[in-house]
Design an enzyme around this catalytic site. Structure first.
Site, PDB file in Angstrom:
ATOM      1  N   GLY A   1       0.862  -0.444   0.191  1.00  0.00           N
ATOM      2  CA  GLY A   1       0.412  -0.379  -0.021  1.00  0.00           C
ATOM      3  C   GLY A   1       0.962   1.325   0.026  1.00  0.00           C
ATOM      4  O   GLY A   1       2.250   1.012   0.632  1.00  0.00           O
ATOM      5  N   LEU A   2       0.243   2.489   0.171  1.00  0.00           N
ATOM      6  CA  LEU A   2       0.433   3.633  -0.034  1.00  0.00           C
ATOM      7  C   LEU A   2       1.599   3.862   0.888  1.00  0.00           C
ATOM      8  O   LEU A   2       1.037   3.833   1.857  1.00  0.00           O
ATOM      9  CB  LEU A   2      -0.233   5.000  -0.670  1.00  0.00           C
ATOM     10  CG  LEU A   2      -0.696   4.781  -2.195  1.00  0.00           C
ATOM     11  CD1 LEU A   2      -1.555   5.978  -2.155  1.00  0.00           C
ATOM     12  CD2 LEU A   2       0.493   5.386  -3.195  1.00  0.00           C
ATOM     13  N   SER A   3       2.785   4.822   0.766  1.00  0.00           N
ATOM     14  CA  SER A   3       2.836   5.614   1.938  1.00  0.00           C
ATOM     15  C   SER A   3       2.321   6.391   3.226  1.00  0.00           C
ATOM     16  O   SER A   3       0.989   6.828   2.049  1.00  0.00           O
ATOM     17  CB  SER A   3       4.186   6.685   1.845  1.00  0.00           C
ATOM     18  OG  SER A   3       4.625   6.925   3.552  1.00  0.00           O
ATOM     19  N   GLY A   4       2.321   5.900   4.532  1.00  0.00           N
ATOM     20  CA  GLY A   4       0.866   6.375   5.329  1.00  0.00           C
ATOM     21  C   GLY A   4      -0.657   5.584   5.226  1.00  0.00           C
ATOM     22  O   GLY A   4      -1.407   5.685   5.667  1.00  0.00           O
ATOM     23  N   SER A   5      -0.032   4.545   4.985  1.00  0.00           N
ATOM     24  CA  SER A   5      -1.538   3.974   4.552  1.00  0.00           C
ATOM     25  C   SER A   5      -2.046   2.667   5.943  1.00  0.00           C
ATOM     26  O   SER A   5      -3.267   2.089   5.782  1.00  0.00           O
ATOM     27  CB  SER A   5      -1.979   2.966   3.338  1.00  0.00           C
ATOM     28  OG  SER A   5      -0.680   1.764   3.073  1.00  0.00           O
ATOM     29  N   GLY A   6      -0.785   2.477   6.575  1.00  0.00           N
ATOM     30  CA  GLY A   6      -1.027   1.719   7.776  1.00  0.00           C
ATOM     31  C   GLY A   6      -0.172   0.346   7.888  1.00  0.00           C
ATOM     32  O   GLY A   6      -0.804  -0.712   8.667  1.00  0.00           O
ATOM     33  N   LYS A   7       0.757   0.587   6.547  1.00  0.00           N
ATOM     34  CA  LYS A   7       1.419  -0.932   6.741  1.00  0.00           C
ATOM     35  C   LYS A   7       1.913  -1.341   8.214  1.00  0.00           C
ATOM     36  O   LYS A   7       1.799  -2.353   8.264  1.00  0.00           O
ATOM     37  CB  LYS A   7       2.389  -1.056   5.209  1.00  0.00           C
ATOM     38  CG  LYS A   7       1.603  -0.832   4.263  1.00  0.00           C
ATOM     39  CD  LYS A   7       3.151  -0.247   2.877  1.00  0.00           C
ATOM     40  CE  LYS A   7       3.827   0.231   3.641  1.00  0.00           C
ATOM     41  NZ  LYS A   7       3.473   1.798   3.514  1.00  0.00           N
ATOM     42  N   SER A   8       3.401  -0.345   7.755  1.00  0.00           N
ATOM     43  CA  SER A   8       4.071  -0.766   9.327  1.00  0.00           C
ATOM     44  C   SER A   8       2.562  -1.143  11.098  1.00  0.00           C
ATOM     45  O   SER A   8       2.701  -1.931  11.556  1.00  0.00           O
ATOM     46  CB  SER A   8       4.551   0.346   9.874  1.00  0.00           C
ATOM     47  OG  SER A   8       5.094   0.909   8.872  1.00  0.00           O
TER      48      SER A   8
ATOM     49  N   SER B   1       5.579  -2.144  -2.281  1.00  0.00           N
ATOM     50  CA  SER B   1       6.268  -2.426  -3.193  1.00  0.00           C
ATOM     51  C   SER B   1       4.355  -2.312  -4.771  1.00  0.00           C
ATOM     52  O   SER B   1       3.752  -2.762  -4.790  1.00  0.00           O
ATOM     53  CB  SER B   1       5.280  -4.420  -2.856  1.00  0.00           C
ATOM     54  OG  SER B   1       4.890  -4.417  -1.811  1.00  0.00           O
TER      55      SER B   1
HETATM   56  N1  LIG Z   1      10.040   8.707  -3.292  1.00  0.00           N
HETATM   57  C1  LIG Z   1      10.038   7.133  -2.134  1.00  0.00           C
HETATM   58  N2  LIG Z   1       8.902   6.765  -2.824  1.00  0.00           N
HETATM   59  C2  LIG Z   1       8.544   6.187  -1.549  1.00  0.00           C
HETATM   60  N3  LIG Z   1       8.665   5.607  -0.429  1.00  0.00           N
HETATM   61  C3  LIG Z   1       9.470   6.499   0.624  1.00  0.00           C
HETATM   62  C4  LIG Z   1      10.639   7.720  -0.731  1.00  0.00           C
HETATM   63  N4  LIG Z   1      11.585   7.867  -0.268  1.00  0.00           N
HETATM   64  C5  LIG Z   1      11.678   7.941   0.697  1.00  0.00           C
HETATM   65  N5  LIG Z   1      10.455   6.868   1.358  1.00  0.00           N
HETATM   66  C6  LIG Z   1      10.219   6.110   2.392  1.00  0.00           C
HETATM   67  O1  LIG Z   1      10.629   4.801   2.207  1.00  0.00           O
HETATM   68  C7  LIG Z   1       9.823   4.571   2.613  1.00  0.00           C
HETATM   69  C8  LIG Z   1       9.292   2.598   1.491  1.00  0.00           C
HETATM   70  O2  LIG Z   1      10.315   2.194   1.006  1.00  0.00           O
HETATM   71  P1  LIG Z   1       9.875   0.513   0.642  1.00  0.00           P
HETATM   72  O3  LIG Z   1      11.364  -0.655   0.733  1.00  0.00           O
HETATM   73  O4  LIG Z   1       8.665  -0.714   1.373  1.00  0.00           O
HETATM   74  O5  LIG Z   1       9.403   1.115  -0.893  1.00  0.00           O
HETATM   75  S1  LIG Z   1       9.642   0.113  -2.152  1.00  0.00           S
HETATM   76  O6  LIG Z   1       8.644  -0.754  -1.912  1.00  0.00           O
HETATM   77  O7  LIG Z   1      10.468   0.266  -2.675  1.00  0.00           O
HETATM   78  O8  LIG Z   1       8.618   1.142  -3.154  1.00  0.00           O
HETATM   79  C9  LIG Z   1       8.277   4.930   3.022  1.00  0.00           C
HETATM   80  O9  LIG Z   1       8.158   4.391   4.330  1.00  0.00           O
HETATM   81  P2  LIG Z   1       6.273   4.029   4.593  1.00  0.00           P
HETATM   82  O10 LIG Z   1       5.895   5.564   4.672  1.00  0.00           O
HETATM   83  O11 LIG Z   1       6.229   2.794   5.565  1.00  0.00           O
HETATM   84  O12 LIG Z   1       5.753   3.381   3.181  1.00  0.00           O
HETATM   85  C10 LIG Z   1       8.862   6.722   3.065  1.00  0.00           C
HETATM   86  O13 LIG Z   1       9.661   6.310   4.503  1.00  0.00           O
HETATM   87  N1  LIG Z   2      -6.719   1.657  11.433  1.00  0.00           N
HETATM   88  C1  LIG Z   2      -5.731   2.755  11.562  1.00  0.00           C
HETATM   89  N2  LIG Z   2      -6.805   4.260  11.559  1.00  0.00           N
HETATM   90  C2  LIG Z   2      -6.260   5.339  12.214  1.00  0.00           C
HETATM   91  N3  LIG Z   2      -5.401   5.861  11.807  1.00  0.00           N
HETATM   92  C3  LIG Z   2      -3.822   4.480  11.192  1.00  0.00           C
HETATM   93  C4  LIG Z   2      -4.248   3.255  10.840  1.00  0.00           C
HETATM   94  N4  LIG Z   2      -2.805   2.565  11.067  1.00  0.00           N
HETATM   95  C5  LIG Z   2      -2.054   3.198  11.002  1.00  0.00           C
HETATM   96  N5  LIG Z   2      -2.512   4.466  11.189  1.00  0.00           N
HETATM   97  C6  LIG Z   2      -1.630   5.982  11.350  1.00  0.00           C
HETATM   98  O1  LIG Z   2      -1.697   6.267  10.033  1.00  0.00           O
HETATM   99  C7  LIG Z   2      -0.045   6.963   9.830  1.00  0.00           C
HETATM  100  C8  LIG Z   2       0.941   5.685   9.103  1.00  0.00           C
HETATM  101  O2  LIG Z   2       0.526   4.693   9.174  1.00  0.00           O
HETATM  102  P1  LIG Z   2       1.318   3.830   8.727  1.00  0.00           P
HETATM  103  O3  LIG Z   2       1.558   2.461   9.768  1.00  0.00           O
HETATM  104  O4  LIG Z   2       3.012   4.098   9.288  1.00  0.00           O
HETATM  105  O5  LIG Z   2       2.007   3.945   7.497  1.00  0.00           O
HETATM  106  P2  LIG Z   2       2.732   3.015   6.882  1.00  0.00           P
HETATM  107  O6  LIG Z   2       3.750   2.515   6.890  1.00  0.00           O
HETATM  108  O7  LIG Z   2       1.863   2.327   5.358  1.00  0.00           O
HETATM  109  O8  LIG Z   2       3.785   4.286   5.774  1.00  0.00           O
HETATM  110  C9  LIG Z   2       0.594   6.552  11.282  1.00  0.00           C
HETATM  111  O9  LIG Z   2       0.406   7.265  11.612  1.00  0.00           O
HETATM  112  C10 LIG Z   2      -0.631   5.626  11.875  1.00  0.00           C
HETATM  113  O10 LIG Z   2      -1.583   6.118  13.576  1.00  0.00           O
END
Ligand SMILES: Nc1ncnc2c1ncn2[C@@H]1O[C@H](COP(=O)(O)OS(=O)(=O)O)[C@@H](OP(=O)(O)O)[C@H]1O
Ligand SMILES: Nc1ncnc2c1ncn2[C@@H]1O[C@H](COP(=O)(O)OP(=O)(O)O)[C@@H](O)[C@H]1O
Length: 290
Positions: free
Chosen positions: A120-127, A194
């Site tokens: 999922g997108l960054s910020g979608s709640g994966k971690s 991914s």
């Molecule tokens: N350009 C760009 N695009 C997306 N994300 C970025 C980028 N640069 C840095 N980050 C940070 O790296 C985290 C994503 O790493 P990933 O290894 O999951 O990415 S990927 O699967 O190779 O696309 C991602 O973490 P998550 O927010 O947990 O998804 C970001 O914190």
């Molecule tokens: N189920 C949920 N409901 C509301 N907020 C969430 C939920 N899961 C994650 N969040 C919030 O969304 C933000 C991004 O979560 P995070 O797990 O870091 O996402 P990712 O790993 O996809 O970047 C964090 O601030 C987290 O607290």
């Protein structure tokens, strides 16, 4: 399974509950210890008790082509018939099979090894989901391990950027590592953006049918951007990060995920509730027992 060499076959299923230390000579006690330590009830063991002072587990092994490999993991000398192959740029390599197999480890753990692939997108709640899931599994006595994209980029993948081919390599490596974890019997939780379907599907193809469980965090970009816990979307919008997924880099949503977790503004389940959905799936598919 074909047994080879000069040995006596022992079947652990007959011995596992018994204490032989008083009735067996020291040499056989070593075998018993090895058997019990392995915890694998159907593991056939053999040792050359007459000559060796330390009995070693030996098991016949087969190559992928069906040839019997007589090379044992205990380092017995003797004739060896091995299958030498080339994989990618690695030539003259031989697959070594262990006498302790995946099913043995799974029995020990009372679970089945698999990969939960959270995309999922960054910020979608994966971690957040990965942590909640690992915690919930731990509470049920199930062993899991998280491979987080962000974290792996701190070590294993620190040589990779975010351009398409490096993302592909990031995903490939995490897929291969996750496969090893699954083979160890662990429930491996891979959590990474991914973004490309092809790369995710290549990881799926590494595993037997059913063992790759894709979880799609279906969260709109706008909501992810509102969350923006690391301030990365803001930097990307300001042009300070180039090629940020969802902003100026693609994300290809899965077409056939095993699990889709749909989150909308004001309609978000808690991370624990989302973890329960995944756990229910694992339970139904039999992954929480051996
Ligand atoms: N350009 C760009 N695009 C997306 N994300 C970025 C980028 N640069 C840095 N980050 C940070 O790296 C985290 C994503 O790493 P990933 O290894 O999951 O990415 S990927 O699967 O190779 O696309 C991602 O973490 P998550 O927010 O947990 O998804 C970001 O914190
Ligand atoms: N189920 C949920 N409901 C509301 N907020 C969430 C939920 N899961 C994650 N969040 C919030 O969304 C933000 C991004 O979560 P995070 O797990 O870091 O996402 P990712 O790993 O996809 O970047 C964090 O601030 C987290 O607290």
């Amino acid at each position: 399974m074909t047994a080879v060499g000069d040995f006596r076959m022992l079947n652990l299923s007959k011995f596992s509950d018994l204490d032989f230390s008083e009735v067996l000579p020291a040499k056989l006690t070593v075998v018993k210890a090895a058997l019990l330590y392995s915890g694998c009830k159907k593991l056939s063991m053999c040792g050359s008790g007459a000559r060796s002072s330390v009995l070693r587990p030996v098991k016949a092994m087969e190559s992928s082509t069906g040839d019997v490999l007589t090379k044992d993991c205990g380092g017995f000398p003797g004739k060896s018939k091995v299958q030498i192959t080339t994989v990618g740029d690695s030539s003259n390599i031989v697959w070594h099979k262990s006498s302790v197999e995946k099913s043995d480890r799974e029995e020990l753990l009372n679970q089945k090894g698999c990969i939960i692939w959270i995309t999922g997108l960054s910020g979608s709640g994966k971690s957040t989901l990965a942590c909640a899931l690992s915690h919930a599994l731990h509470a049920r006595g199930k062993l899991s391990y998280i491979l987080d994209g962000d974290n792996c980029r701190h070590g294993l993948n620190s040589d990779l950027s975010f351009k398409a081919e490096d993302r592909a390599e990031n995903i490939r490596r995490i897929g291969e590592v996750a496969k090893l974890f699954a083979d160890s019997g662990v429930i491996c939780i891979a959590s990474l953006i991914s973004p490309y379907r092809k790369d995710r599907d290549a990881c799926r193809a590494l595993l037997p049918e059913g063992e790759f469980i894709e979880v799609y965090m279906d969260v709109p970009l706008q909501l992810c951007e509102t969350r923006d816990p690391k301030g990365l979307y803001k930097l990307a919008r300001a042009g300070k990060i180039k090629g940020f997924t969802g902003v100026d880099d693609p994300y290809e949503p899965p077409l056939n995920s095993e699990i889709v977790l749909c989150q909308r503004e004001k309609m978000c389940d808690s991370p624990n509730a989302l973890a329960e959905i995944v756990i229910l799936y694992l339970e139904r598919k039999g992954y929480l027992e051996a």
